[in-house]
Design a protein around this motif. Structure first.
Motif, PDB file in Angstrom:
ATOM      1  N   VAL A 181       0.861  -1.171   0.000  1.00 33.90           N
ATOM      2  CA  VAL A 181       0.000   0.000   0.000  1.00 33.90           C
ATOM      3  C   VAL A 181       0.901   1.226   0.000  1.00 33.90           C
ATOM      4  O   VAL A 181       1.970   1.219   0.615  1.00 33.90           O
ATOM      5  CB  VAL A 181      -0.951  -0.008   1.224  1.00 33.90           C
ATOM      6  CG1 VAL A 181      -0.178   0.033   2.535  1.00 33.90           C
ATOM      7  CG2 VAL A 181      -1.921   1.159   1.153  1.00 33.90           C
ATOM      8  N   THR A 182       0.507   2.244  -0.741  1.00 34.22           N
ATOM      9  CA  THR A 182       1.309   3.456  -0.833  1.00 34.22           C
ATOM     10  C   THR A 182       0.616   4.608  -0.114  1.00 34.22           C
ATOM     11  O   THR A 182      -0.568   4.872  -0.363  1.00 34.22           O
ATOM     12  CB  THR A 182       1.529   3.839  -2.312  1.00 34.22           C
ATOM     13  OG1 THR A 182       2.218   2.767  -2.959  1.00 34.22           O
ATOM     14  CG2 THR A 182       2.369   5.121  -2.425  1.00 34.22           C
ATOM     15  N   VAL A 183       1.345   5.255   0.778  1.00 30.97           N
ATOM     16  CA  VAL A 183       0.850   6.456   1.443  1.00 30.97           C
ATOM     17  C   VAL A 183       1.589   7.637   0.819  1.00 30.97           C
ATOM     18  O   VAL A 183       2.819   7.720   0.905  1.00 30.97           O
ATOM     19  CB  VAL A 183       1.116   6.404   2.964  1.00 30.97           C
ATOM     20  CG1 VAL A 183       0.616   7.683   3.645  1.00 30.97           C
ATOM     21  CG2 VAL A 183       0.478   5.165   3.573  1.00 30.97           C
ATOM     22  N   GLU A 184       0.860   8.519   0.151  1.00 29.82           N
ATOM     23  CA  GLU A 184       1.494   9.633  -0.551  1.00 29.82           C
ATOM     24  C   GLU A 184       1.762  10.767   0.440  1.00 29.82           C
ATOM     25  O   GLU A 184       0.830  11.395   0.939  1.00 29.82           O
ATOM     26  CB  GLU A 184       0.587  10.131  -1.684  1.00 29.82           C
ATOM     27  CG  GLU A 184       0.452   9.174  -2.850  1.00 29.82           C
ATOM     28  CD  GLU A 184       1.708   9.103  -3.710  1.00 29.82           C
ATOM     29  OE1 GLU A 184       2.697   9.812  -3.429  1.00 29.82           O
ATOM     30  OE2 GLU A 184       1.690   8.319  -4.677  1.00 29.82           O
ATOM     31  N   GLY A 185       3.020  11.024   0.716  1.00 31.16           N
ATOM     32  CA  GLY A 185       3.379  12.108   1.624  1.00 31.16           C
ATOM     33  C   GLY A 185       3.513  13.413   0.860  1.00 31.16           C
ATOM     34  O   GLY A 185       4.631  13.900   0.631  1.00 31.16           O
ATOM     35  N   ARG A 186       2.381  13.991   0.453  1.00 34.73           N
ATOM     36  CA  ARG A 186       2.419  15.214  -0.368  1.00 34.73           C
ATOM     37  C   ARG A 186       2.995  16.372   0.444  1.00 34.73           C
ATOM     38  O   ARG A 186       2.630  16.586   1.593  1.00 34.73           O
ATOM     39  CB  ARG A 186       1.015  15.566  -0.863  1.00 34.73           C
ATOM     40  CG  ARG A 186       0.506  14.536  -1.866  1.00 34.73           C
ATOM     41  CD  ARG A 186      -0.674  15.004  -2.687  1.00 34.73           C
ATOM     42  NE  ARG A 186      -1.038  13.938  -3.625  1.00 34.73           N
ATOM     43  CZ  ARG A 186      -1.750  12.851  -3.285  1.00 34.73           C
ATOM     44  NH1 ARG A 186      -2.189  12.696  -2.051  1.00 34.73           N
ATOM     45  NH2 ARG A 186      -2.015  11.914  -4.188  1.00 34.73           N
ATOM     46  N   GLY A 187       3.912  17.097  -0.173  1.00 33.27           N
ATOM     47  CA  GLY A 187       4.539  18.230   0.495  1.00 33.27           C
ATOM     48  C   GLY A 187       5.695  17.833   1.401  1.00 33.27           C
ATOM     49  O   GLY A 187       6.361  18.692   1.956  1.00 33.27           O
ATOM     50  N   LEU A 188       5.958  16.533   1.518  1.00 36.39           N
ATOM     51  CA  LEU A 188       7.008  16.093   2.442  1.00 36.39           C
ATOM     52  C   LEU A 188       8.287  15.722   1.686  1.00 36.39           C
ATOM     53  O   LEU A 188       8.229  15.090   0.638  1.00 36.39           O
ATOM     54  CB  LEU A 188       6.529  14.885   3.239  1.00 36.39           C
ATOM     55  CG  LEU A 188       5.259  15.080   4.074  1.00 36.39           C
ATOM     56  CD1 LEU A 188       4.987  13.824   4.893  1.00 36.39           C
ATOM     57  CD2 LEU A 188       5.392  16.299   4.980  1.00 36.39           C
ATOM     58  N   ALA A 239      -1.327   2.384   9.307  1.00 31.88           N
ATOM     59  CA  ALA A 239      -1.969   3.367  10.189  1.00 31.88           C
ATOM     60  C   ALA A 239      -0.924   4.290  10.801  1.00 31.88           C
ATOM     61  O   ALA A 239      -1.117   5.512  10.873  1.00 31.88           O
ATOM     62  CB  ALA A 239      -2.759   2.643  11.275  1.00 31.88           C
ATOM     63  N   ASP A 240       0.189   3.735  11.234  1.00 26.13           N
ATOM     64  CA  ASP A 240       1.251   4.564  11.824  1.00 26.13           C
ATOM     65  C   ASP A 240       1.862   5.502  10.787  1.00 26.13           C
ATOM     66  O   ASP A 240       2.177   6.659  11.084  1.00 26.13           O
ATOM     67  CB  ASP A 240       2.347   3.670  12.421  1.00 26.13           C
ATOM     68  CG  ASP A 240       1.931   3.077  13.770  1.00 26.13           C
ATOM     69  OD1 ASP A 240       0.787   3.344  14.197  1.00 26.13           O
ATOM     70  OD2 ASP A 240       2.753   2.370  14.378  1.00 26.13           O
ATOM     71  N   ALA A 246       0.228  12.749   8.338  1.00 29.17           N
ATOM     72  CA  ALA A 246      -0.728  13.789   8.740  1.00 29.17           C
ATOM     73  C   ALA A 246      -0.057  14.780   9.696  1.00 29.17           C
ATOM     74  O   ALA A 246      -0.230  15.998   9.576  1.00 29.17           O
ATOM     75  CB  ALA A 246      -1.952  13.149   9.392  1.00 29.17           C
ATOM     76  N   ARG A 247       0.718  14.259  10.635  1.00 29.02           N
ATOM     77  CA  ARG A 247       1.383  15.119  11.611  1.00 29.02           C
ATOM     78  C   ARG A 247       2.390  16.049  10.914  1.00 29.02           C
ATOM     79  O   ARG A 247       2.418  17.269  11.174  1.00 29.02           O
ATOM     80  CB  ARG A 247       2.092  14.249  12.662  1.00 29.02           C
ATOM     81  CG  ARG A 247       2.893  15.053  13.694  1.00 29.02           C
ATOM     82  CD  ARG A 247       3.326  14.195  14.888  1.00 29.02           C
ATOM     83  NE  ARG A 247       4.299  13.162  14.584  1.00 29.02           N
ATOM     84  CZ  ARG A 247       5.605  13.385  14.408  1.00 29.02           C
ATOM     85  NH1 ARG A 247       6.084  14.619  14.461  1.00 29.02           N
ATOM     86  NH2 ARG A 247       6.431  12.380  14.157  1.00 29.02           N
TER      87      ARG A 247
END
Lengths: 254, 254
Positions: A181-188, A239-240, A246-247
């Protein structure tokens, strides 16, 4: 991150790709087969663990085949099975196995039926393979690939290779499929994510977490890919990672 | 066809590429660096003889580095020098050389100057390298590559890797450049060319002749590539190949 691998579905099934051809090493032809095979094997639950590119030299091919076939469940070669003098994959693989090269009778039949009186000495080379090899169907241009032991010998032309891989796939044993699963860290940026991501990786030994930055000319995005063979372990790590993203995004917006 | 190689300009200068990264082996990222480096090295007179792709595992990286650095003049690695936990190329290469990993003082200075208070622990990882390594300039994003012995360690992002290769190139010894000429066998299939081409190859041991078929949906073309380090030998073989192509094309038109 092999330490983190979980094989909840029994032993992993592993593979190596061996690309054969001077034209790849000179840069004249750009390989597209490694990436295609990598994605294909991942999708059917076979772990590609290594890839090599070697020149059209019998000893180099034989050495690589022997190193790879001893180590992985399967070896897939591409290239060097055409009709010209520089197509010597049959010789290299036969040398690796200590087998004589013969003209496979069924391959000769196939070529004869397809080519008729165009079957000259050069094209007959395409029936050469180690004694005992089994044919792999070529739905595109007939001249077959072949398998000997755990080594699958395919054409180098991508469309032909892909058809051969489709013919091979049903014969392979496959492991439990790797989920991702890919979590896109936009702006990071990757460097902002790195520290806390290490903590998450350490806390989740049953998953592998990869970090892949890109820049679209305006802003950075770091894609965080969570992989595991266990859906529950993957979801917990995901989830982590989502909470971390988000943080960090909230900090940027402050 | 290593038998045919002529080194009229002294010892050939050889190289291997080592691509490091799980993302290539999973198929998530398609490698573009092997092809770029291959073409680049050919153009400056360095023979790329082998390429390998290995996962993000310290022992795998170390084993490959040791196998390749012993065998070729130069090794070029790509990938695994970023700021996250899965960037472990420094550890793998240091392990291969039996050296400790340190934070290179000049690399720390460069990162400090560039990043200021964004230089956190994760980004400081990018200054990690084996003791004794020399820096390779990164004109794109500052975090340097590095060289230890004959091993050049570069980023995986193509634009950054390409800038590093430009920085490395002037420091390399290069052999006599491999020359090449392509004779386009329009309308010819590889199987028609194969027999007489073998005779031409045999008659010209100082050149390598490759044969690369393609099909545009209407007709076949087989590109015949003549390569040599000796311009006169190449021209002689080229003349024979051109005569062959003309003869076969005339036969088709009959």
């Amino acid at each position: 991150m092999s330490d983190g691998r979980t094989e909840s579905g029994g032993e992993p099934v592993t593979a190596a790709v061996l690309v054969i051809g001077d034209e790849i090493l000179s840069g004249r032809t750009k390989d597209r087969n490694i990436g295609y095979i990598a994605e294909y094997l991942t999708n059917i639950g076979v772990d590609l663990r290594e890839a090599r590119v070697v020149p059209d030299v019998v000893e180099e091919i034989a050495d690589a085949v022997n190193a790879l076939r001893a180590r992985y469940t399967y070896v897939f070669t591409t290239g060097g099975i055409g009709p010209t003098h520089d197509d010597i994959t049959a010789d290299g693989v036969a040398h690796a196995f200590g087998l004589p090269v013969i003209h496979h009778p069924r391959a000769v039949e196939i070529l004869t039926a397809y080519l008729g009186d165009r079957l000259n000495e050069a094209r007959l080379r395409m029936a050469r393979m180690p004694e005992g090899a089994e044919l792999i169907e070529n739905a595109v241009s007939k001249a077959p690939g072949w398998r000997i032991g755990n080594v699958h010998v395919m054409a180098g032309i991508p469309s032909v290779m892909q058809a051969m891989l489709d013919a091979i796939a049903p014969t392979l044993k496959t492991g439990q499929k790797m989920l991702s699963v890919t979590v896109e860290g936009r702006g990071l940026k990757e460097g902002d994510v790195g520290g806390p991501l290490t903590e998450i990786q350490t806390a989740h030994p049953g998953v592998m977490i990869g970090s892949y930055p890109r820049f679209d000319g305006k802003r950075f995005t770091t894609a965080l890919v969570v992989r595991s063979r266990d859906a529950a372990l993957m979801a917990a790590a995901q989830a982590d990672v989502e909470a971390l993203v988000a943080r960090l995004q909230a900090e940027i917006e402050d």
